[in-house]
Design a protein around this motif. Structure first.
Motif, PDB file in Angstrom:
ATOM      1  N   VAL A 140       3.571   3.190  -6.933  1.00  0.00           N
ATOM      2  CA  VAL A 140       3.111   1.929  -6.350  1.00  0.00           C
ATOM      3  C   VAL A 140       3.782   0.796  -7.114  1.00  0.00           C
ATOM      4  N   GLN A 141       4.378  -0.132  -6.369  1.00  0.00           N
ATOM      5  CA  GLN A 141       5.055  -1.284  -6.959  1.00  0.00           C
ATOM      6  C   GLN A 141       4.377  -2.547  -6.457  1.00  0.00           C
ATOM      7  N   HIS A 142       4.048  -3.453  -7.384  1.00  0.00           N
ATOM      8  CA  HIS A 142       3.269  -4.640  -7.035  1.00  0.00           C
ATOM      9  C   HIS A 142       4.115  -5.902  -7.089  1.00  0.00           C
ATOM     10  N   HIS A 143       4.047  -6.695  -6.010  1.00  0.00           N
ATOM     11  CA  HIS A 143       4.638  -8.029  -5.949  1.00  0.00           C
ATOM     12  C   HIS A 143       3.530  -9.009  -5.569  1.00  0.00           C
ATOM     13  N   ASP A 144       3.812 -10.292  -5.685  1.00  0.00           N
ATOM     14  CA  ASP A 144       2.781 -11.287  -5.391  1.00  0.00           C
ATOM     15  C   ASP A 144       2.275 -11.189  -3.954  1.00  0.00           C
ATOM     16  N   ASP A 145       3.193 -10.999  -3.004  1.00  0.00           N
ATOM     17  CA  ASP A 145       2.795 -11.049  -1.602  1.00  0.00           C
ATOM     18  C   ASP A 145       2.778  -9.687  -0.911  1.00  0.00           C
ATOM     19  N   HIS A 146       3.135  -8.631  -1.618  1.00  0.00           N
ATOM     20  CA  HIS A 146       3.090  -7.304  -1.015  1.00  0.00           C
ATOM     21  C   HIS A 146       3.139  -6.232  -2.101  1.00  0.00           C
ATOM     22  N   ALA A 185       5.656   2.838   2.357  1.00  0.00           N
ATOM     23  CA  ALA A 185       5.001   1.763   3.105  1.00  0.00           C
ATOM     24  C   ALA A 185       5.091   0.471   2.318  1.00  0.00           C
ATOM     25  N   ARG A 186       5.279  -0.631   3.046  1.00  0.00           N
ATOM     26  CA  ARG A 186       5.237  -1.971   2.478  1.00  0.00           C
ATOM     27  C   ARG A 186       3.985  -2.639   3.015  1.00  0.00           C
ATOM     28  N   VAL A 187       3.078  -2.993   2.122  1.00  0.00           N
ATOM     29  CA  VAL A 187       1.780  -3.505   2.540  1.00  0.00           C
ATOM     30  C   VAL A 187       1.631  -4.951   2.069  1.00  0.00           C
ATOM     31  N   GLY A 188       1.535  -5.857   3.022  1.00  0.00           N
ATOM     32  CA  GLY A 188       1.342  -7.270   2.730  1.00  0.00           C
ATOM     33  C   GLY A 188       0.454  -7.869   3.793  1.00  0.00           C
ATOM     34  N   ALA A 189       1.015  -8.747   4.622  1.00  0.00           N
ATOM     35  CA  ALA A 189       0.257  -9.286   5.742  1.00  0.00           C
ATOM     36  C   ALA A 189      -0.047  -8.206   6.770  1.00  0.00           C
ATOM     37  N   ASP A 190       0.760  -7.143   6.767  1.00  0.00           N
ATOM     38  CA  ASP A 190       0.531  -5.977   7.618  1.00  0.00           C
ATOM     39  C   ASP A 190       1.052  -4.749   6.878  1.00  0.00           C
ATOM     40  N   ILE A 191       1.066  -3.624   7.543  1.00  0.00           N
ATOM     41  CA  ILE A 191       1.586  -2.392   6.960  1.00  0.00           C
ATOM     42  C   ILE A 191       2.841  -1.998   7.703  1.00  0.00           C
ATOM     43  N   GLN A 192       3.938  -1.913   6.981  1.00  0.00           N
ATOM     44  CA  GLN A 192       5.196  -1.424   7.535  1.00  0.00           C
ATOM     45  C   GLN A 192       5.552  -0.129   6.817  1.00  0.00           C
ATOM     46  N   SER A 193       6.035   0.837   7.544  1.00  0.00           N
ATOM     47  CA  SER A 193       6.342   2.130   6.940  1.00  0.00           C
ATOM     48  C   SER A 193       7.708   2.623   7.381  1.00  0.00           C
TER      49      SER A 193
END
Length: 300
Positions: free
Chosen positions: A168-174, A203-211
């Protein structure tokens, strides 16, 4: 007070002194330069302070008043002026410095590997296994326990292990989740949106989930303390290597807009050696004030 806390307060004092417009800088203040060279941790911590300072909301210069307060006053004054000092990171259960990749075995036999400049808190109370990723990236190798779910969570995502190995990698917006073995359930906090990922999926999870699905190695390259590139642009190589370097890496305009590409492996735990390998491979000149400021240009 711990040695690292002392270094952090010294770095805060230097930052306030330099920000005040005093005579201290890399070229003109021998005291500051001497402090930087005393310990390899000094430039790393100072750079972290600079990043916090530059990202803070506009505020009055805290210079003279901060020096009058001393080290404790420095920290209070930075907080008053709107600078969000990373107390949560510094007090984390496990963390890594810039350029450091470290592994920790947990009480249940699971193992966490922290990428550069990362921090986590671990909560095994009340029949659960909850890992809070405060900053950076973590690789979780999970020991099976059907009675206690294993979750890595950020402000953007909750990633529950349904098997063993994932990052798991954490960024400010996702946040980004990648699965290397078995399955992981990804959920957006505060919503009913969830997705189950299998090995080889991300998966990229921010305003939505993209996989998506990609060809993932057995483990991330950084967890093996190397960065692997295959025909990568020089700009992207330097950008990634910069996360493991204690100073600032800069490209000349000619290199930034050029077509140089790199294929090979660079060490994560010796950024100076990595830069030397990169320079030799692509005929690049290294200048500036290493390791604090490194300027890469075309070799003459």
């Amino acid at each position: 007070m711990s040695e690292m806390n002392t270094i952090r307060e010294q770095a805060a004092e230097w930052l306030i002194y330099l920000d005040a417009g005093g005579p201290g800088d890399l070229n003109r203040d021998p005291g500051f330069r001497e402090w930087l060279e005393q310990d390899p941790r000094h430039p790393r911590v100072f750079q972290q302070m600079q990043q916090l300072w530059s990202g803070a909301s506009p505020a009055p210069s805290p210079s003279r008043l901060g020096r009058a307060f001393g080290t404790v006053g420095v920290c209070l004054l930075l907080a008053v002026c709107g600078v969000q000092l990373p107390w949560q990171t510094w007090r984390a259960d496990y963390r890594s410095d810039v350029g450091e990749v470290v592994s920790y075995q947990l009480a249940d036999g699971s193992r966490l590997t922290l990428n550069t400049n990362s921090a986590v808190n671990v909560d095994f109370e009340q029949g659960r296994r909850h890992i809070e990723l405060i900053r950076g990236e973590v690789l979780a190798d999970v020991e099976s326990d059907p009675e206690r779910p294993f979750v890595v969570a950020t402000s953007n995502v909750s990633a529950e292990a349904l098997g063993t190995l994932y990052s798991v990698q954490h960024h400010d917006d996702h946040s980004r989740v990648a699965v290397y073995e078995s399955r992981v359930r990804v959920t957006r906090p505060g919503t009913n949106e969830s997705l189950q990922l299998s090995a080889g999926q991300w998966a990229r999870v921010g305003a939505d989930i993209q996989s998506g699905t990609g060809t993932l190695p057995a483990t991330p390259d950084w967890s093996r303390r190397q960065l692997i590139f295959n025909g990568a642009s020089l700009k992207s190589v330097v950008e990634r290597l910069g996360h493991y370097h204690p100073g600032v890496l800069m490209l000349s305009d000619a290199l930034a807009s050029g077509s140089r590409r790199f294929t090979g492996a660079l060490p994560t735990d010796d950024s100076e050696a990595a830069l030397a390998l990169l320079a030799a491979s692509l005929k690049i000149d290294i200048g500036g004030l290493p390791p604090y400021v490194v300027y890469l240009d075309e070799a003459p």
